[in-house]
Design a protein around this motif. Structure first.
Motif, PDB file in Angstrom:
ATOM      1  N   LEU A   1     -14.901  20.174 -33.111  1.00  0.00           N
ATOM      2  CA  LEU A   1     -15.868  20.971 -32.350  1.00  0.00           C
ATOM      3  C   LEU A   1     -16.748  21.666 -33.370  1.00  0.00           C
ATOM      4  O   LEU A   1     -16.270  22.504 -34.135  1.00  0.00           O
ATOM      5  CB  LEU A   1     -15.168  22.001 -31.468  1.00  0.00           C
ATOM      6  N   THR A   2     -18.024  21.307 -33.402  1.00  0.00           N
ATOM      7  CA  THR A   2     -18.936  21.876 -34.395  1.00  0.00           C
ATOM      8  C   THR A   2     -20.261  22.260 -33.738  1.00  0.00           C
ATOM      9  O   THR A   2     -20.572  21.817 -32.639  1.00  0.00           O
ATOM     10  CB  THR A   2     -19.217  20.879 -35.533  1.00  0.00           C
ATOM     11  N   GLY A   3     -21.036  23.069 -34.440  1.00  0.00           N
ATOM     12  CA  GLY A   3     -22.369  23.417 -33.972  1.00  0.00           C
ATOM     13  C   GLY A   3     -22.546  24.890 -33.698  1.00  0.00           C
ATOM     14  O   GLY A   3     -21.600  25.678 -33.721  1.00  0.00           O
ATOM     15  N   SER A   4     -23.793  25.252 -33.418  1.00  0.00           N
ATOM     16  CA  SER A   4     -24.153  26.636 -33.148  1.00  0.00           C
ATOM     17  C   SER A   4     -25.268  26.668 -32.116  1.00  0.00           C
ATOM     18  O   SER A   4     -26.146  25.798 -32.115  1.00  0.00           O
ATOM     19  CB  SER A   4     -24.629  27.317 -34.448  1.00  0.00           C
ATOM     20  N   ALA A   5     -25.211  27.659 -31.219  1.00  0.00           N
ATOM     21  CA  ALA A   5     -26.253  27.775 -30.190  1.00  0.00           C
ATOM     22  C   ALA A   5     -26.218  29.164 -29.569  1.00  0.00           C
ATOM     23  O   ALA A   5     -25.215  29.876 -29.641  1.00  0.00           O
ATOM     24  CB  ALA A   5     -26.050  26.717 -29.111  1.00  0.00           C
TER      25      ALA A   5
ATOM     26  N   THR B   1     -20.800  30.008 -32.873  1.00  0.00           N
ATOM     27  CA  THR B   1     -20.807  28.985 -33.914  1.00  0.00           C
ATOM     28  C   THR B   1     -19.388  28.485 -34.153  1.00  0.00           C
ATOM     29  O   THR B   1     -18.448  29.287 -34.261  1.00  0.00           O
ATOM     30  CB  THR B   1     -21.361  29.557 -35.238  1.00  0.00           C
ATOM     31  N   PHE B   2     -19.233  27.156 -34.239  1.00  0.00           N
ATOM     32  CA  PHE B   2     -17.908  26.561 -34.440  1.00  0.00           C
ATOM     33  C   PHE B   2     -17.930  25.528 -35.566  1.00  0.00           C
ATOM     34  O   PHE B   2     -18.901  24.792 -35.732  1.00  0.00           O
ATOM     35  CB  PHE B   2     -17.429  25.857 -33.170  1.00  0.00           C
ATOM     36  N   ASP B   3     -16.836  25.481 -36.299  1.00  0.00           N
ATOM     37  CA  ASP B   3     -16.617  24.429 -37.291  1.00  0.00           C
ATOM     38  C   ASP B   3     -15.112  24.138 -37.289  1.00  0.00           C
ATOM     39  O   ASP B   3     -14.382  24.519 -38.209  1.00  0.00           O
ATOM     40  CB  ASP B   3     -17.085  24.882 -38.677  1.00  0.00           C
ATOM     41  N   ALA B   4     -14.656  23.507 -36.214  1.00  0.00           N
ATOM     42  CA  ALA B   4     -13.224  23.290 -35.979  1.00  0.00           C
ATOM     43  C   ALA B   4     -12.883  21.810 -36.102  1.00  0.00           C
ATOM     44  O   ALA B   4     -13.609  20.955 -35.587  1.00  0.00           O
ATOM     45  CB  ALA B   4     -12.846  23.798 -34.588  1.00  0.00           C
ATOM     46  N   HIS B   5     -11.749  21.530 -36.755  1.00  0.00           N
ATOM     47  CA  HIS B   5     -11.369  20.139 -37.012  1.00  0.00           C
ATOM     48  C   HIS B   5      -9.855  19.945 -36.904  1.00  0.00           C
ATOM     49  O   HIS B   5      -9.076  20.821 -37.281  1.00  0.00           O
ATOM     50  CB  HIS B   5     -11.814  19.720 -38.416  1.00  0.00           C
ATOM     51  N   LEU B   6      -9.484  18.773 -36.399  1.00  0.00           N
ATOM     52  CA  LEU B   6      -8.084  18.357 -36.385  1.00  0.00           C
ATOM     53  C   LEU B   6      -7.998  17.068 -37.184  1.00  0.00           C
ATOM     54  O   LEU B   6      -8.597  16.054 -36.815  1.00  0.00           O
ATOM     55  CB  LEU B   6      -7.589  18.121 -34.949  1.00  0.00           C
ATOM     56  N   ALA B   7      -7.286  17.121 -38.301  1.00  0.00           N
ATOM     57  CA  ALA B   7      -7.192  15.959 -39.182  1.00  0.00           C
ATOM     58  C   ALA B   7      -6.432  14.816 -38.520  1.00  0.00           C
ATOM     59  O   ALA B   7      -5.566  15.036 -37.664  1.00  0.00           O
ATOM     60  CB  ALA B   7      -6.497  16.355 -40.485  1.00  0.00           C
TER      61      ALA B   7
END
Length: 200
Positions: free
Chosen positions: A54-58, A71-77
């Motif tokens: 889940l990424t991006g900003s608005a 703003t999100f910069d979330a990751h699941l490897a």
């Protein structure tokens, strides 16, 4: 009927011609397979796909002067595909009474991420904020990645603001009821590949 004779020079010319034809044939095969001969094959370039993101900003849509940004910069490897609580990354939200005005802000680390299709649900722990009682609490977010006008929800939708709880269950949030203001950015969701059990 005249006979064709091969001299040493003509034999050499034929050998060079055959080599050129072989090279041209190899290039043609590369082009047909999606390679252009100047770049490695796509398979060699491809990077392992992460399990979810889940990424991006608005900014959120408002009829008032309020300025609300998420703003999100979330990751699941990929290696943690079966455990969404191993997600990593950051989040940030700001709520001002007007652009450049007064308000609150918070940022923190992601501790859970689940995505399905273009919908994401995530939670995180607030590590920095200008509102003391919120630090250390868990908050949740939900996003519907619709392309042109995404939607967003948050765990404090029914309470009016983050209440400082540390008991919120991971990956819990409200439905994505808010609309993103067009032209202010957007969110991107990478679908989770559910590890369904396999029969014997």
């Amino acid at each position: 009927m005249s006979r064709v004779t091969f001299t040493r020079s003509s034999t050499r010319a034929l050998a060079v011609g055959a080599a050129l034809l072989l090279t041209a044939g190899t290039a043609a095969v590369a082009v047909a397979s999606g390679e252009d001969g100047t770049r490695p094959a796509r398979a060699a370039e491809a990077k392992p796909r992460e399990a979810a993101a889940l990424t991006g900003s608005a900014k959120l849509f408002r009829r008032t002067t309020e300025d609300v940004t998420f703003t999100f910069d979330a990751h699941l490897a990929k290696r943690h595909n079966a455990d969404p609580t191993k997600a990593t990354g950051t989040f940030r939200f700001v709520h001002l009474d007007r652009p450049g005005g007064k308000g609150g802000w918070a940022e923190g680390r992601i501790d859970c991420l689940l995505t399905g299709g273009k919908v994401a649900s995530a939670t995180g722990i607030i590590t920095r904020t200008n509102i003391g009682r919120m630090k250390g609490s868990r908050v949740g977010f939900s996003v519907h990645d619709q392309g042109k006008q995404d939607r967003l929800g948050y765990s404090w939708a029914a309470t009016g603001g983050p209440d400082g709880t540390k008991k919120l269950t991971k990956c819990t949030s409200a439905a994505p009821f808010e609309k993103v203001r067009q032209g202010t950015g957007d969110f991107h969701v990478t679908p989770w590949k559910v590890p369904y059990p396999e029969g014997r």
